[in-house]
Design an enzyme around this catalytic site. Structure first.
Site, PDB file in Angstrom:
ATOM      1  N   GLU A  74      62.635  31.455  42.058  1.00 22.41           N
ATOM      2  CA  GLU A  74      61.678  30.411  41.670  1.00 22.41           C
ATOM      3  C   GLU A  74      62.309  29.321  40.806  1.00 22.41           C
ATOM      4  O   GLU A  74      62.057  28.147  40.990  1.00 22.41           O
ATOM      5  CB  GLU A  74      60.523  31.055  40.890  1.00 22.41           C
ATOM      6  CG  GLU A  74      59.487  31.668  41.787  1.00 22.41           C
ATOM      7  CD  GLU A  74      58.195  30.871  41.720  1.00 22.41           C
ATOM      8  OE1 GLU A  74      57.792  30.340  42.780  1.00 22.41           O
ATOM      9  OE2 GLU A  74      57.611  30.776  40.640  1.00 22.41           O
ATOM     10  N   ASP A  75      63.073  29.729  39.824  1.00 20.56           N
ATOM     11  CA  ASP A  75      63.615  28.754  38.868  1.00 20.56           C
ATOM     12  C   ASP A  75      65.129  28.623  38.941  1.00 20.56           C
ATOM     13  O   ASP A  75      65.737  27.993  38.089  1.00 20.56           O
ATOM     14  CB  ASP A  75      63.209  29.133  37.440  1.00 20.56           C
ATOM     15  CG  ASP A  75      61.707  29.083  37.267  1.00 20.56           C
ATOM     16  OD1 ASP A  75      61.156  27.986  37.390  1.00 20.56           O
ATOM     17  OD2 ASP A  75      61.098  30.138  37.037  1.00 20.56           O
TER      18      ASP A  75
END
Ligand code: MN
Length: 504
Positions: A74-75
Site C-alpha cells: 500500500e505505502d
C-alpha cells in the site's frame, strides 16, 4: 542493525527465524526507501516499531515479518507477486489481511460499534492479522500528533471504541491499556489532563507508603516459606481510572486500586497460601475478595484479588497470581481453554468451537510448508478443550455464550451505502435490515436496493451486501411482512404496528 533490535525481544528464535526477520527488515527498508511519514521520519520506522511490538508480544518470526511488510504494497513499491516470491503464501496472506482490515473505518455511528468490532474479527480470519493491526495502530497512536486535527479525533475515537476493546477481549491487557490512554488524550483532552493530575497527586501520596508495605509483605511471606516470589505494583491506566471515577461519583477516595500490589508466586497452591498469610497479617475489606483463579473472567484472566487495610491508614488492593498467569494477563488470550492442535473428537462435534477454530492462526494449515510450530505462542495455542479445565456445565455454557456473544457467532455483515455496518443472523432479508437500521425506517420501507440493484424486500442478504432502503411516508407494514422477516426484532415492530392499527 535494526533487525537485531527486534530479534532481542523474540522468544529463543531459531537461525531460520532470525534470517527471515532480517530479510523482511532489509526488504521493508528498501521498499519504503523514498517515503516519509507525516512526522518527517522515514516510513520504515513505522513498520519497524510495529514489528518490535509484535516481538514484545512474543509472536513468531512469520508474524513479525508480516508486520515489517504490512505496508509494503500500500505505502511502498512492493507487489503481491514479489512478496509471494520472496516470502511465500502465508506472509502474503497476512499482509493482505492487514491491508483489507485497514479499509474498515469507524464513522461514529454508535449503535453499530459492536457490529463493527465483530466485523473486524470475522474479516481478519486469522487472529494474527488482528494482532498485527493492533500493533500497527499502537504506533499510529504514538505518532498521532503529526496528523491533521480533524483526523486525529476520528482515529482516536476508532481506537477507543474498536481497537482497545478488541485487545481487551483477546486479553492483551498491556496493549489495550496503552491504546486507551493514547486515545483518551485526543478524545477528551480536558478530562485527560484532569485525570492525569489526580493520578499523579494520588501516586505521590501513596507510593512511599506502598513501598514500605511491600517490604512488610515480603517479610511476612518469607516467614511462611514463600521466598521465590516477585512483587511489583501496577498503576491504573488513565482512561480506566477516568471510567471508574465516573461510576464512583468522582470520589477518588472510593477507588482502592490506583496502585495495586502484585505478588507473583510459583504455583496455584502458593497463591492461596500467600492470600492466607496476607489475611492473617492484615485485615481484608469485606466483600472485596475475588477468586478469579477458580472463576476466571470471560477473557481468561486469572488472579486472586483482595483489598486490605495496611495499618497505616491506607487501603491497598493486592493481586496474587502465578508468574504464568501474570504473563497471560498481560499478553494472553482466553487462556483457560487449552487448544489441542491435533483435534479432540469432542470438539469436532461442537460447531461453535469449530467456528472459533477457523479463526485460529492458519499456521496450522500452513504448517506443512514451513513446519514452524513456534509461530503461534503458547498463549494462543492454549485455546479450547472445554472438558478438562472448565469444570461445570454451567461454567462451560457461560463461557461459550460469552464467546458467541462476543464475536464468534455466525453473523452476516451488511453495509449501508454510507459504509455503516449492521450485523444480522444468517438468512435475514432486506426488510430485516431496514428494521435493524431503525424501526422508523423499517415501518416506512417501500423498496430496497441490494448492491445498487432494485431487489424484493424478501431478498435474503449475503455477507458484505450493500443495502439501501427507500422509504415512503405512506408505506406501512402488512401482515404479509411477518412472513418475510426473520429477526425477532423486526417481527416485534411489525406486530406492534399491526396491533395498534387494529385497536384504532
Ligand atoms: Mn501501518
Amino acid at each position: 542493525m535494526p533487525y537485531e533490535d527486534i530479534v532481542s525481544f523474540m522468544d529463543s528464535p531459531s537461525k531460520e527465524d532470525i534470517t527471515l526477520v532480517k530479510k523482511a527488515c532489509l526488504f521493508a527498508e528498501e521498499v519504503h526507501k523514498d517515503v516519509k511519514r507525516k512526522s518527517g521520519e522515514p516510513y520504515f520506522n513505522h513498520v519497524f516499531e510495529t514489528a518490535k511490538t509484535l516481538a514484545q508480544l512474543k509472536m513468531g518470526a512469520v508474524t513479525i515479518s508480516a508486520g515489517l511488510l504490512h505496508d509494503s504494497i500500500e505505502d511502498g513499491v512492493a507487489t503481491e507477486e514479489c512478496i509471494r516470491k520472496e516470502f511465500g503464501e502465508e506472509i502474503l496472506f497476512l499482509v493482505n489481511g492487514v491491508t483489507k482490515l485497514g479499509k474498515v473505518k469507524y464513522r461514529g455511528a454508535e449503535r453499530h460499534i459492536e457490529s463493527l468490532r465483530k466485523f473486524m474479527v470475522a474479516m481478519a480470519q486469522d487472529i494474527r492479522v488482528l494482532i498485527i493491526r493492533l500493533a500497527d495502530r499502537l504506533h499510529n497512536m504514538k505518532t498521532l500528533q503529526y496528523v491533521r486535527p480533524d483526523k486525529q479525533k476520528r482515529i482516536a475515537m476508532e481506537t477507543l471504541e474498536i481497537y482497545a476493546p478488541l485487545a481487551y477481549r483477546l486479553s492483551i491487557r498491556k496493549l489495550s491499556r496503552e491504546l486507551e490512554d493514547l486515545s483518551f488524550k485526543y478524545v477528551d483532552p480536558k478530562e485527560y489532563e484532569e485525570t492525569i493530575k489526580l493520578l499523579k497527586q494520588k501516586k505521590e501520596e501513596t507510593l512511599p507508603r506502598l513501598e514500605k508495605f511491600i517490604k512488610s509483605v515480603k517479610k511476612a511471606l518469607a516467614k511462611e516459606g514463600l521466598i521465590n516470589i516477585a512483587t511489583d505494583y501496577r498503576q491504573k491506566g488513565i482512561y480506566s481510572l477516568h471510567k471508574k471515577l465516573d461510576s464512583k461519583d468522582n470520589d477518588i477516595e472510593k477507588i482502592y486500586d490506583i496502585l495495586a500490589l502484585r505478588v507473583m508466586v510459583d504455583d496455584v497452591a502458593e497463591c492461596y497460601k500467600a492470600l492466607g498469610v496476607i489475611h492473617g497479617e492484615w485485615r481484608p475489606l469485606p466483600g472485596r475478595i475475588k477468586d478469579y483463579i477458580a472463576f476466571p473472567k470471560p477473557n481468561g484472566y486469572k488472579s486472586l484479588h483482595t483489598t486490605i487495610f495496611t495499618g497505616d491508614g491506607s487501603i491497598v488492593e493486592v493481586q496474587i497470581r502465578t508468574k504464568e498467569m501474570h504473563r497471560s494477563a498481560e499478553y494472553g488470550i482466553a487462556s483457560h481453554i487449552s487448544y489441542k492442535e491435533n483435534g479432540n473428537k469432542n470438539i469436532k462435534d461442537n460447531s461453535d468451537i469449530n467456528w472459533f477454530r477457523q479463526f485460529l492462526p492458519k499456521t496450522i494449515n500452513f504448517a506443512k510448508e514451513n513446519k514452524n510450530k513456534k509461530e503461534v505462542p503458547t498463549w494462543i495455542n492454549e485455546i479450547v478443550d472445554s472438558q478438562e479445565k472448565i469444570k461445570t456445565d454451567q461454567e462451560k455454557t457461560g463461557f461459550m455464550e460469552g464467546l458467541k456473544e462476543d464475536f464468534f457467532n455466525r453473523r452476516f455483515f451488511i453495509f449501508t451505502p454510507k459504509g455503516e455496518v449492521v450485523d444480522l443472523p444468517a438468512g435475514s432479508t432486506a426488510l430485516d435490515f431496514a428494521f435493524a437500521i431503525h424501526s422508523d425506517i423499517g415501518i416506512h420501507t417501500n423498496s430496497a436496493k441490494v448492491n445498487g440493484k432494485m431487489a424484493a424486500l424478501k431478498t435474503e442478504l449475503k455477507n458484505g451486501d450493500i443495502v439501501e432502503i427507500v422509504t415512503k411516508k405512506d408505506s406501512k407494514p402488512t401482515s404479509k411482512w411477518l412472513e418475510i422477516v426473520k429477526t425477532n426484532m423486526a417481527k416485534r415492530h411489525i406486530n406492534n404496528y399491526l396491533d395498534k392499527q387494529k385497536r384504532k
